[in-house]
Design a protein around this motif. Sequence first.
Motif, PDB file in Angstrom:
ATOM      1  N   GLU B 708       0.830  -1.203   0.000  1.00 21.87           N
ATOM      2  CA  GLU B 708       0.000   0.000   0.000  1.00 21.87           C
ATOM      3  C   GLU B 708       0.866   1.255   0.000  1.00 21.87           C
ATOM      4  O   GLU B 708       0.439   2.329  -0.414  1.00 21.87           O
ATOM      5  N   ALA B 709       2.125   1.132   0.438  1.00 22.70           N
ATOM      6  CA  ALA B 709       3.040   2.278   0.437  1.00 22.70           C
ATOM      7  C   ALA B 709       3.627   2.538  -0.945  1.00 22.70           C
ATOM      8  O   ALA B 709       4.436   3.452  -1.112  1.00 22.70           O
ATOM      9  N   PHE B 711       5.505   0.510  -2.843  1.00 24.01           N
ATOM     10  CA  PHE B 711       6.773  -0.138  -3.174  1.00 24.01           C
ATOM     11  C   PHE B 711       6.548  -1.539  -3.747  1.00 24.01           C
ATOM     12  O   PHE B 711       5.612  -2.240  -3.336  1.00 24.01           O
ATOM     13  N   ALA B 889      -8.716   3.093 -11.753  1.00 25.79           N
ATOM     14  CA  ALA B 889      -9.131   3.999 -10.689  1.00 25.79           C
ATOM     15  C   ALA B 889      -8.473   3.608  -9.367  1.00 25.79           C
ATOM     16  O   ALA B 889      -8.249   4.451  -8.509  1.00 25.79           O
ATOM     17  N   ASP B 890      -8.167   2.328  -9.238  1.00 27.96           N
ATOM     18  CA  ASP B 890      -7.643   1.889  -7.938  1.00 27.96           C
ATOM     19  C   ASP B 890      -6.862   0.591  -8.114  1.00 27.96           C
ATOM     20  O   ASP B 890      -7.168  -0.224  -8.989  1.00 27.96           O
ATOM     21  N   PHE B 891      -5.832   0.448  -7.341  1.00 29.03           N
ATOM     22  CA  PHE B 891      -5.154  -0.825  -7.088  1.00 29.03           C
ATOM     23  C   PHE B 891      -4.330  -0.610  -5.831  1.00 29.03           C
ATOM     24  O   PHE B 891      -4.132   0.544  -5.401  1.00 29.03           O
ATOM     25  N   ILE B 892      -3.876  -1.667  -5.227  1.00 29.81           N
ATOM     26  CA  ILE B 892      -3.145  -1.528  -3.963  1.00 29.81           C
ATOM     27  C   ILE B 892      -1.861  -0.733  -4.210  1.00 29.81           C
ATOM     28  O   ILE B 892      -1.061  -1.102  -5.058  1.00 29.81           O
ATOM     29  N   GLY B 893      -1.737   0.361  -3.506  1.00 24.27           N
ATOM     30  CA  GLY B 893      -0.535   1.186  -3.637  1.00 24.27           C
ATOM     31  C   GLY B 893      -0.705   2.384  -4.550  1.00 24.27           C
ATOM     32  O   GLY B 893       0.190   3.224  -4.651  1.00 24.27           O
ATOM     33  N   ILE B 894      -1.852   2.506  -5.218  1.00 24.94           N
ATOM     34  CA  ILE B 894      -1.993   3.552  -6.248  1.00 24.94           C
ATOM     35  C   ILE B 894      -1.793   4.957  -5.669  1.00 24.94           C
ATOM     36  O   ILE B 894      -1.099   5.779  -6.263  1.00 24.94           O
ATOM     37  N   ARG B 895      -2.361   5.184  -4.490  1.00 27.40           N
ATOM     38  CA  ARG B 895      -2.294   6.539  -3.942  1.00 27.40           C
ATOM     39  C   ARG B 895      -0.859   6.934  -3.620  1.00 27.40           C
ATOM     40  O   ARG B 895      -0.466   8.093  -3.755  1.00 27.40           O
ATOM     41  N   SER B 896      -0.060   5.935  -3.236  1.00 24.21           N
ATOM     42  CA  SER B 896       1.315   6.257  -2.829  1.00 24.21           C
ATOM     43  C   SER B 896       2.182   6.658  -4.015  1.00 24.21           C
ATOM     44  O   SER B 896       3.215   7.310  -3.828  1.00 24.21           O
ATOM     45  N   ARG B 899       2.688  10.298  -4.069  1.00 29.48           N
ATOM     46  CA  ARG B 899       3.223  10.987  -2.883  1.00 29.48           C
ATOM     47  C   ARG B 899       4.353  11.891  -3.306  1.00 29.48           C
ATOM     48  O   ARG B 899       5.095  11.580  -4.251  1.00 29.48           O
ATOM     49  N   PRO B 900       4.565  13.019  -2.599  1.00 27.83           N
ATOM     50  CA  PRO B 900       5.573  14.007  -3.031  1.00 27.83           C
ATOM     51  C   PRO B 900       6.974  13.414  -3.175  1.00 27.83           C
ATOM     52  O   PRO B 900       7.682  13.735  -4.132  1.00 27.83           O
TER      53      PRO B 900
END
Lengths: 101, 1001
Positions: B708-709, B711, B889-896, B899-900
Amino acid sequence: MLLISCPYCGVERPEIEFRHAGEAHIARPAEPSKLTDEEWAEYLYMRTNPKGLMAERWRHTHGCGRFFNAIRDTVSDKFVTVYKMGEAKPDLDQLLVEAAQ
Amino acid sequence: MTHEFRTSAGGRIDRSSPVEFTFDGKSYQGFAGDTLASALLANGVHLVGRSYKYHRPRGIVTAGSEEPNALVGIAREKGQNTPNLRAPQVEIYQGLNAESQNRFPSLSFDIGAVNDLLSPLFVAGFYYKTFMWPRSFWQRVYEPFIRSAAGLGKAPTDPDKDRYANYYAHCDVLVIGSGPAGLAAANAAAQSGARVILCDEQAELGGSLLHDATSMIDGKSAADWASETIKALSENDRVTLLPRTTGFGYYAQNFVALAERVTDHLANPDQSLPRERLWQVRAKEVVIATGAIERPLVFPENDRPGVMMAEAGRIYLNRYGAMAGKRVVIATACDTAYRTAVDLKAAGVDVAVIADLRPEPVGVHVDAARSAGIRVEGACVVTGTKGRLRVKSARLGRIRPDGSVTVMGEEACDSLLMSGGWTPNVSLYSQSRGKVVWDEEAGAYLPGPSVQHERSAGSCHGVYGLHAVLEDGYRAGESAARAVSSAAKRPETPSVSGGEAGAGGTLGALPHDRDPSRVRAFIDFQNDVTAKDVKLAVREGFHSIEHIKRYTTTGMATDQGRLSNMNALSVASKSLEKPIPQVGLTTFRQPYTPVTFGTFATTARGEAFDPVRRTPMHDWAVEKGAEFEDVSLWKRAWYFPRPGESMHEAVARECATVRESVGIFDASTLGKIEVVGPDAAEFLNRVYTNPFLKLGVGRLRYGIMLSEAGFIMDDGVVGRIAEDRFHVTTTTGGAPRVLAHLEDYLQTEWPDLNVWLTSTTEQWAVIAVQGPRARDVIAPLVEGIDLSTESMPHMSVREGRICGVPTRLFRMSFTGEAGYEINVPASRGREVWDAVWKNVEAAGGAPYGTETMHVLRAEKGYIIVGQETDGTVVPNDVGMDWAVGKKKADFIGIRSLTRPDIVAAGRKQLVGVLTKDPKVILEEGAQITAEASPALKTPALGHVTSSYYSSALGRSMALAMIADGRDRIGDTIYVPTAEGVVVVEIVSPVFYDAEGGKLVA
C-alpha cells in the motif's frame, strides 16, 4: 507460548499457529486517490499503540487461514476476547469493567 | 585418606557400592548415591574452585542448585564436555572425570590469585572505570583479556554428540518441588482424581524429608513417610513423577518448561536414551513448592573454603553421611542451625560453639542443643576466619547493647556452618508475572496475588514447620484439584512430631571490630561482590536496585541472586536510608537454573534445524553433479559443472548454450497460486498495477504487486486459464508472503468478492525450456496444442498433454530467448523432465542453473525483486511505468505513487553500467560516486545491484540503481573499491536484443 482462541475454529490453539497482523478497524479508504497526502499518510502509518487494551488483527495462518480480530492487553499479554471479521469492535471500557469483576 | 569425613553409618548412600572418580586428575572414592560435592566432602575436600574476579580459593557452600562456588566441568568423550555444572547436583558414577575451573596452573596454586592482592583496584564498576579508552582497545585488548582472566568454565568447541528430546504434556495439576509441601499437594491432587505431574530438580524425590533425621510423620521417620507417599503416587497411572527435572521456566497461560536430565548420572547410558528431555507442559493448575533458601551471613572472610550453609551441613550429614568437618563452629541468627548442631553432635562431630547473633536465644531448638551439651553463645558474631585453603579458626566477637563489638577470641575449627535465616524461593512465582510483596514480619518478599492459575505451598510462601507445611501442601493440592474437578478432597494431615518452625534471621552485613578498609565480607560469592562494593555503588549514585545489580554484578550469578539478593538489598537499603520495599527487588527470569543449549534445541539441529524443500527433479540434478544454492528453504541447482570446469566456465557455457541452441531449467520453486471465482479478474485487477480485466483467456501477463506504500512487493507472470480461473506465479521466496497479502485483502477489505485462493506451489513441477530450439525440442512430446507462433504467440498459455501428462504450457521467457515453461503435476515432473531432457540433449542443449538464469535475465535488464528492489522502489524507479495501468481507478498502492517523495526528482533509477576495463566485474552492493575521489561524507549516487560476466557480450556488465540514472546515460562515474577506483559508464539496462525480436520468433 500463548493459547489463542480462533473464533472461526472455535478452539484454543498455540500461538505458533497464528500471525499478528497489526491494528484492527483501520479500513482501507474506498477511493484512495481522493485523499490528501496527510490523510493517506495517516492511513498508512499512524497507529494507536496503547498501553492496555488494543484491538488487533490476527490470522490463524497454520489453521483455518482466517483473519479475525482480538482484544489483547498489551501489558499482561492476555487476550480479552476474539471476534470475527466484520463484527463490531467491543466497548473497551465495558471490557475493562468486566475484567475487573 | 578415603572417607575420612564419612560417618560410620546412615544416610541414603549405598555403602556396599564404592564408586571411583577423579577430581582435577586425582582419584577419589565415593558411594553410589553420592553427589560430587558429598563425595568430595567425605574425602575432606572443601577447596573446589577459584572465584570469578579475585581468584580466591572457594569451597562448597550449599547442597543444592543455588551453589555459587563449586562449579565443575565434567568430561566424557569428545563432544561431551559440560562446563559450569554445580557439584551438589552432579551424581557420581564409576569413572566420573570432574575438573575445577578458573584456575591456572592448579587449584591450590593459582597465578590469577594476584588479583586478590590488587583487589583495591577491582572495586564495583571496575571494568567501566578502567577499560574506557582508547575506544578501539575495547574489542582488541580489553575484552579478550577480561574474558580469559575472569570467568567460568570454557565452552566446548566440538559438536555436541548427544541427543536431546522434546515432550509436550498436558496435566490438571503440575507440582514443582517434591519436599513435604509438594508431596502433600501431589497426594491431595492425585487422590482427587486429577492428572498430576510432580517434578523435582534433585535425583531423589522427597526434598527436606530426606535429611530430616528427627521428625516423625504418622509414627514413621520423615524419609520413610516420603518413600511410602512416593510409592503410592508412582502406582497411580494418572501421576507422572519426574526426578532430576527442573521446572525452569514459567510462561504465559500456565505453560511451564521442565528440563529432565536423563542420562548424565549414568556411567554407561543406554544409547537409545536422550541426554536431556525438554518437557513443555500446559498445566491447568500449578502448585509451586520450591521451598526456601538459607541465607549466608555477611561477615569478613566468609568465603573461605570450609564455610558452608548450616542446612547444607545437615543435608550432607544425614543424607550422604558426609561430615563438613570434625570440629565445627556454627554461626547463626536463626533457630534452624541448631538442628544441624544437634545432628552433628549426635554423629560424633565436635561442635565447638553456636555463635548466635541474638542476645538471648530461646526455644525448643535452642533447648535441644543445650541439653545435648553444646555451648551456646548469644550476642555473639563471627568477625573473621583464618586458614589458607581451608578455614582453621573463627574469630568471635561479643555484640554489646550499643551495637559495637568486642573481641571474644578465636575458636579453632575445620568448618564453619552459618545461617542468616531463610529466603522464600519466589523465582517461579515471579516468572509467572506475579508481584512479590514485602512482609515485614517475615522479613522477606512473599508471593502476592496469583496472576495465573497457580498457588505456592510451603516455605516458598513463608510457611514453616513440618506440620504447617504438610497442611499447606494438602490445602494447595486440594485447591488446585478443585479448580479442575468437583471431586477434590483434602487428605487428613498426618500427625507430626518434631520439625518445629525455627524463629530468627538477619539481613545484610554483620557488625565487627575490624578495620573496614582491610576486610571483605562477601555478598555474592560467585561474582565476588562484597558489602563494600554495594555501599560504593550507592555512594557513586546508583540508587535503583536494578542499577546497583548491574553495576556491581551482585545477583547476576547462575543462582540469579537466590543466595545474595536479600543481603545486597539490605546493605543498599541501609546505605540509601530507605526501607527495603522502597529499594525494590530485581526480577527473576527464566531459566531458573542454567539449561543446556541442547535442551532448548532438542531435535532441531543439523538437517532437522529447518525443513529443506526439494523439487521433483532434485535427484536428477544431484546425479548430474549440480552445485546447489539455498533459496529460502529450497535447494536450487546453481550450475552444472562438467569435469574440470570452474563455476565461471560452466556458467559461460550454459549461457552460450541457451542463447545458441536450447537449455533446460528447473523452475518448480516459483510460487504458484490458483485464483478462482467469478470475481477473480476484478480481484487481480485490484492487487496488480497492471490491468487484468481484459486479459484474454489463454494469455499471460507480467504483473507487479505493490504494498500500500507503493513499493514493489513481488512480481510474476499470470495466466488466464478460463474466464474465472487464473494461474498466478510469484517469486520463489515471496510465495507465502504474497498469499497472505492476497488473503488479507480478500478477507478483510473486499469480502464481497467471490474469489478462492489456493497455494499450488508444490502441486506443479515446472520445466523451463529456453533457446532458439526450444520449440523443436518439445514439439514431438506435445499433444493437443498448436505450438506455432501464430497460434501460440509469446505470452500465451495452452492446456494439453506432454508425454501423455496433462500440462499447462506457458510460452514465456525470463532469458530473452523464445521459450516455454511446462507445468505438469509434480508427481509426473521427473518423467516429463527425463523425456524433455532426452530431446534437449539430442539437440546439443544443456541443463542450466540459477546462476545462468540470473546472467541471462540481467543481460535483458529484467529485474529480480529483492535484488534490484529493496522495499523502497516504485515501478517507475525500475523503468516499469508501462506496467502501471494508467486508466485504473484503484489498485493496492496507487495513492502512494503520487506521494511528493515518489514523484520528486533524484530518485534512484535502474540503469546498466559498463566498466571501462571489460575484464573487471564489479562487486554487487558496491557504492557509486560522481567523482573518482569524493570528499568524506559525500552521499553515494547509488549502488550496483547485479553484476556478472556476460558471454553474450564478451565482457562484464552490471545493473545499478543510480539517482536520476536515466538522465545520466552516457555519463562516466566511479565505483571506489578496496583495490582502487573503477571507472564505469552509465548505459541502458537492456544489453541484449533490445528490440525483443528473439522472444516472438
